[in-house]
Write a protein that holds these residues in place. Sequence first.
Motif, short mmCIF file in Angstrom:
data_model
loop_
_atom_site.label_atom_id
_atom_site.label_comp_id
_atom_site.label_asym_id
_atom_site.label_seq_id
_atom_site.Cartn_x
_atom_site.Cartn_y
_atom_site.Cartn_z
N VAL A 133 7.29 1.50 -2.90
CA VAL A 133 6.91 0.77 -1.70
C VAL A 133 7.18 -0.73 -1.90
O VAL A 133 6.96 -1.27 -2.98
N GLN A 134 7.66 -1.32 -0.84
CA GLN A 134 7.97 -2.74 -0.89
C GLN A 134 6.80 -3.53 -0.30
O GLN A 134 6.18 -3.10 0.68
N GLY A 135 6.51 -4.67 -0.88
CA GLY A 135 5.44 -5.51 -0.38
C GLY A 135 5.94 -6.89 -0.04
O GLY A 135 7.14 -7.13 0.07
N VAL A 136 5.01 -7.80 0.08
CA VAL A 136 5.37 -9.17 0.42
C VAL A 136 5.85 -9.91 -0.82
O VAL A 136 5.57 -9.51 -1.95
N ASN A 137 6.59 -10.98 -0.57
CA ASN A 137 7.02 -11.89 -1.65
C ASN A 137 7.81 -11.20 -2.77
O ASN A 137 7.74 -11.63 -3.92
N GLY A 138 8.55 -10.16 -2.44
CA GLY A 138 9.41 -9.52 -3.43
C GLY A 138 8.73 -8.54 -4.37
O GLY A 138 9.34 -8.04 -5.31
N PHE A 139 7.46 -8.27 -4.14
CA PHE A 139 6.76 -7.29 -4.97
C PHE A 139 7.06 -5.87 -4.51
O PHE A 139 7.27 -5.62 -3.32
N GLU A 140 7.05 -4.95 -5.46
CA GLU A 140 7.15 -3.54 -5.15
C GLU A 140 6.32 -2.76 -6.15
O GLU A 140 5.93 -3.28 -7.20
N ALA A 141 5.99 -1.54 -5.79
CA ALA A 141 5.23 -0.68 -6.71
C ALA A 141 5.75 0.73 -6.59
O ALA A 141 6.27 1.14 -5.54
N GLU A 142 5.62 1.47 -7.66
CA GLU A 142 6.09 2.85 -7.67
C GLU A 142 4.95 3.79 -8.00
O GLU A 142 4.25 3.64 -9.01
N PHE A 143 4.77 4.76 -7.13
CA PHE A 143 3.76 5.79 -7.33
C PHE A 143 4.40 6.91 -8.15
O PHE A 143 5.38 7.53 -7.73
N ILE A 144 3.87 7.17 -9.32
CA ILE A 144 4.33 8.27 -10.17
C ILE A 144 3.17 9.23 -10.35
O ILE A 144 2.26 8.99 -11.16
N LYS A 145 3.22 10.30 -9.60
CA LYS A 145 2.08 11.22 -9.59
C LYS A 145 1.85 11.87 -10.95
O LYS A 145 0.71 12.04 -11.38
N SER A 146 2.94 12.22 -11.61
CA SER A 146 2.82 12.91 -12.90
C SER A 146 2.16 12.04 -13.96
O SER A 146 1.59 12.54 -14.93
N LYS B 51 0.84 -1.19 0.00
CA LYS B 51 0.00 0.00 0.00
C LYS B 51 0.88 1.24 0.00
O LYS B 51 2.02 1.22 0.49
N TYR B 52 0.35 2.31 -0.54
CA TYR B 52 1.06 3.58 -0.54
C TYR B 52 0.14 4.65 0.03
O TYR B 52 -0.98 4.83 -0.43
N TYR B 53 0.68 5.36 1.01
CA TYR B 53 -0.06 6.50 1.56
C TYR B 53 0.67 7.81 1.27
O TYR B 53 0.08 8.78 0.85
N SER B 54 1.97 7.80 1.56
CA SER B 54 2.76 9.01 1.37
C SER B 54 4.23 8.62 1.50
O SER B 54 4.57 7.49 1.81
N GLY B 55 5.11 9.59 1.28
CA GLY B 55 6.53 9.35 1.46
C GLY B 55 7.20 8.75 0.24
O GLY B 55 6.85 9.08 -0.90
N ASP B 56 8.12 7.85 0.48
CA ASP B 56 8.89 7.22 -0.60
C ASP B 56 7.94 6.63 -1.64
O ASP B 56 7.11 5.78 -1.30
N PRO B 57 8.06 7.06 -2.89
CA PRO B 57 7.11 6.59 -3.90
C PRO B 57 7.28 5.12 -4.27
O PRO B 57 6.40 4.54 -4.90
#
Lengths: 114, 113
Positions: free
Chosen positions: B57-70, B49-55
């Motif tokens: 975010v690391q998740g379980v099982n090696g997953f990650e996601a990147e929040f790109i506002k633009s 999940k992403y709320y704020s801060g570092d865009p």
Amino acid sequence: AQTIHQWPVAEIKAVGSPLSLGCTIKGKSSPNLYWYWQATGGTLQQLFYSITVGQVESVVQLNLSASRPKDDQFILSTEKLLLSHSGFYLCAWSLRSFSNERLFFGHGTKLSVL
Amino acid sequence: AQSVTQPDARVTVSEGASLQLRCKYSYSGTPYLFWYVQYPRQGLQLLLKYYSGDPVVQGVNGFEAEFIKSNSSFHLRKASVHWSDSAVYFCAVSTNNNNAPRFGAGTKLSVKP
């Protein structure tokens, strides 16, 4: 630890027959509760949510109703099933009424209306 | 109102390959973003999940996601997939208005051995 239990696991019902699906949350007082419907291969559609006992808000009309008779219980029902009611029904809870809280889902009920 | 688009209904990759599942949202404010995974005949489980801060975010099982506002995007990534990652992945967005998250249509991931 909190647990969420949905019943039944699966149902096969005839068109026009009544339906009652249940959901119980243990280990958490006053959770927010939600019902979602998922058509086969489809996305999740929020149906109802409840913030407190006896209070249920409808999000979309699908000829279904919901009730929260106890703090830890959420019931989804209809008096007359339609073919379009087939799908996967998921109950979920969250800690508070703020939408940045994650949802905890039950294992779901698969409903087949014939 | 907010909305979520997952443009790929199905993605097939080979085991060990890298993965990106796309998610774009529509909301004028700052969203709260989630990725959930659904294994067959089960409910959804939170990946990250992403709320704020570092865009990123690391998740379980090696997953990650990147929040790109633009770009209004929140793509899910994994460097090396395993056959057990085969499942349906849902992106979800919520806002600060006390409603439950709105989900995308889901992406069914199949990992070939």
